[in-house]
Design a protein around this motif. Structure first.
Motif, short mmCIF file in Angstrom:
data_model
loop_
_atom_site.label_atom_id
_atom_site.label_comp_id
_atom_site.label_asym_id
_atom_site.label_seq_id
_atom_site.Cartn_x
_atom_site.Cartn_y
_atom_site.Cartn_z
N SER A 185 11.54 6.04 8.40
CA SER A 185 11.87 7.20 7.58
C SER A 185 11.03 7.23 6.31
O SER A 185 10.23 6.34 6.05
N PHE A 186 11.25 8.28 5.51
CA PHE A 186 10.58 8.43 4.23
C PHE A 186 11.41 7.78 3.13
O PHE A 186 12.64 7.82 3.15
N THR A 241 -0.22 14.10 -0.21
CA THR A 241 -0.35 12.65 -0.42
C THR A 241 0.98 12.03 -0.84
O THR A 241 1.27 10.89 -0.47
N PHE A 242 1.79 12.75 -1.61
CA PHE A 242 3.11 12.24 -1.96
C PHE A 242 3.94 12.00 -0.71
O PHE A 242 4.61 10.96 -0.57
N VAL A 243 3.90 12.95 0.22
CA VAL A 243 4.70 12.83 1.44
C VAL A 243 4.21 11.68 2.32
O VAL A 243 4.99 10.83 2.75
N SER A 288 4.97 8.34 0.98
CA SER A 288 6.40 8.03 0.89
C SER A 288 6.94 7.53 2.23
O SER A 288 8.10 7.12 2.30
N TRP A 289 6.11 7.59 3.27
CA TRP A 289 6.52 7.06 4.57
C TRP A 289 6.72 5.55 4.44
O TRP A 289 6.00 4.87 3.71
N TYR A 290 7.73 5.03 5.15
CA TYR A 290 8.08 3.62 4.98
C TYR A 290 6.87 2.72 5.27
O TYR A 290 6.71 1.67 4.65
N CYS A 291 6.04 3.10 6.22
CA CYS A 291 4.82 2.34 6.52
C CYS A 291 3.65 3.11 5.91
O CYS A 291 2.86 3.75 6.62
N TYR A 292 3.55 3.06 4.60
CA TYR A 292 2.60 3.88 3.87
C TYR A 292 1.15 3.52 4.17
O TYR A 292 0.24 4.31 3.91
#
Length: 620
Positions: free
Chosen positions: A294-295, A348-350, A353-357
């Motif tokens: 998730s984010f 880029t923020f989204v 923000s992914w758990y595996c950035y």
């Protein structure tokens, strides 16, 4: 600039062809995300196992990795309440892959090759698919750039992007991923968007075909990767820079509301098979197929995503940083500035923000490829501005571009050969490998820990701890039948070794001193997962807080004396050999006498690892 653009175009074509012939054609396509996107097609048209991809006929010869991956979904995949295994990925990629799949299927049958959906014809078909969509992206970027720059500058821009950014990797090496596809689709989306605005500005009307096209392309982008809905914001934000442009945009939306509605309808139609799939498999029209993935909405890893050593965007595609510099040409970019700023920041923020950035299974920050068509505009304008600059600025640009090309292609080769893993590297290791074809032992250490001192310049103060583990009464001890004595061994299934050393820092220790931790190890596994390799870890704690922590992967350091004859790789170990592993930890300013120092094996793969002769020394 004309002669330079010609040289770079020829160079890009030559390097791409050479790379495909030398490396790309041998890389198998169907694993990871690429397999997930593609697996809809075999499940529907070959095996009729859409809800049970693990149910494969025993009579069919599959590549081992494919069978393992599909059968593993029964163990680790998400199961619906109806008992079906849910494909984590949406079906958008399979729409576009279908013509290539059917062509490969027909070819395999005609030529008597096993038509099992995973044999060489299918592999090469998806390789061609990824390459064609990459070329599609560059073609439409070129068409867009011609509106703002000279043809030779447009050619130079796309040629440099092709060989100096991570598009190169996904177009030529790691086929079947969504990134070159969205790269091509988004370039086409921008091209159609400009045609719509041109048509409305000329005569106040827009042909229905343009609305159908933009709905189809935009719908595919969002279906393939729903988070890329943010990219669609470029349409309302384009040419929105003052009061007059605001009224023109509003008039476009009002006059063309039917066209907008038609585009939205086409985009929704593309989602119907996906919604029907979710309904059949899960019983729900909408379903979160990513489960615990998730984010985490924050900027905590924003800079890591942009500049980090683990797949940081500009770390592995520094050439694209010129696109950000090009945004200072705001007068030439005024119709694009709102879209560039808003889309770039939100997107880029989204993604970060992914758990595996750091986005494993790739080369560099792979989602950033999606917005390259937009970033190509300030990049092209900057290159054109440079073409009119003094000679020394043009020379610096050529030198920087050359370094970026070398960096990109060289690192792609290193990753292909197993000497680099961009998702788990370090800046120090990358720097060491910039002009190397293979790592040495020092480079492997630089991947794991801070810079190490030259021990010849240090003086050993004291041995703080030593243990040769010869207490045979312990149930984790084993006799060394060759060299005599005893050694310790981790227990299979345990995350940490039985032995855990805890000592107090000695009186007189000070900032800048060093603690050297050493041990001997015996490994039985040749290949280990990059993340799950056992680590030899030292931790210093002051008042319960960690003030220093270093951990080195053990397996790829064993056999130091054989380093000249062994092909060292970050994820490969030397088996059936005892070898020493040692490292230094520097004392920080907030460490004092009496603080706790702990030495442990972090046995991440939970396998069996033998160890002996641990020591802790104080050096100054």
């Amino acid at each position: 600039m004309k002669w330079l653009s010609r040289i770079v175009v020829v160079l890009a074509l030559f390097m791409s062809s050479w790379y495909v012939w030398t490396y790309g054609q041998y890389k198998y396509t169907f694993y990871g995300d690429a397999l997930g996107y593609y697996s809809f097609l075999p499940s529907i048209f070959v095996y009729d196992n859409l809800g049970h991809p693990d149910q494969l006929p025993d009579s069919v010869q599959f590549p081992h990795d494919v069978r393992w991956a599909l059968e593993s979904q029964a163990i680790w995949g998400i199961r619906s309440e109806k008992g079906y295994i849910v494909n984590q990925y949406t079906c958008g990629m399979s729409y576009l892959e279908a013509p290539f799949f059917f062509a490969a299927h027909a070819w395999a049958k005609c030529k008597g090759i096993e038509a099992n959906a995973y044999s060489p014809p299918y592999d090469y078909a998806i390789k061609l698919f990824s390459l064609l969509f990459s070329l599609l992206g560059f073609f439409f970027i070129y068409k867009i750039l011609l509106r703002y720059v000279k043809p030779e500058v447009a050619r130079l821009t796309i040629s440099l992007m092709a060989v100096a950014s991570n598009v190169f990797w996904f177009a030529l090496q790691q086929a079947g991923m969504s990134h070159p596809v969205i790269f091509g689709l988004f370039a086409l989306f921008l091209f159609i968007m400009l045609k719509i605005h041109d048509a409305f500005a000329e005569n106040g009307t827009v042909k229905i075909g343009w609305w159908l096209s933009i709905g189809l392309v935009g719908g595919l982008i969002v279906l393939i990767r729903p988070s890329d809905l943010i990219l669609m914001l470029v349409f309302p934000l384009y040419q929105l820079y003052d009061r007059t442009s605001w009224h023109l945009k509003k008039s476009l939306f009002i006059a063309q509301w039917k066209g907008l509605l038609l585009a939205a309808g086409v985009a929704f139609l593309l989602w119907i098979p996906q919604l029907l799939y979710w309904k059949k498999i899960t019983g729900h029209w909408f379903f979160d197929s990513y489960g615990d993935q998730s984010f985490i909405w924050s900027f905590a890893h924003y800079l890591d995503g942009i500049l980090g050593s683990s797949n940081g965007w500009l770390t592995y595609s520094p050439f694209m940083g010129l696109a950000l510099i090009g945004c200072v040409l705001y007068r030439s970019l005024k119709e694009w500035i709102p879209a560039l700023i808003v889309v770039f920041v939100l997107y880029t923020f989204v993604i970060y923000s992914w758990y595996c950035y750091f986005y494993i299974n790739g080369f560099g920050s792979r989602p950033m490829i999606h917005i390259y068509p937009l970033l190509a505009i300030p990049l092209g304008l900057l290159i054109q501005r440079i073409s009119f600059s003094p000679l020394w600025i043009r020379f610096l640009f050529m030198a920087f571009s050359g370094i970026c090309i070398w960096h990109n292609v060289h690192f792609c080769i290193l990753q292909t050969q197993g000497y680099l893993n961009t998702e788990n590297s370090s800046h120090a290791y990358n720097w060491k490998m910039l002009f190397r074809s293979k790592p040495d032992l020092e480079a492997l250490y630089r991947m794991d820990i801070s810079a190490q001192p030259d021990s010849s310049s240090l003086k050993k103060m004291k041995t703080l701890y030593f243990n040769n583990f010869n207490d045979s009464l312990h149930d984790a001890y084993f006799r060394d039948t060759i060299q005599g004595g005893y050694f310790m061994r981790t227990k299979e299934g345990d995350e940490y070794a039985t032995e855990k050393v805890s000592i107090k820092m000695p009186s007189g220790i000070r900032k800048g001193d060093w603690i050297r931790c050493s041990g001997r190890f015996f490994n039985t596994l040749k290949y280990l997962d990059t993340y799950m390799s056992p680590k030899f870890v030292a931790e210093i704690r002051h008042d319960g807080q960690t003030v220093a922590w270093e951990g080195v992967r053990i397996v790829n350091k064993i056999g130091v004396k054989l380093a000249d004859t062994i092909d060292l790789k970050p994820n490969v170990g030397i088996v059936d050999t005892w070898g020493s592993v040692s490292f230094f930890v520097q004392i920080p300013s907030n460490c004092h006498a009496g603080d706790d120092l702990t030495l442990i094996i972090w046995n991440l793969n939970k396998g069996v690892l033998a160890y002996d002769d641990w020591s802790i020394e104080w050096w100054r």
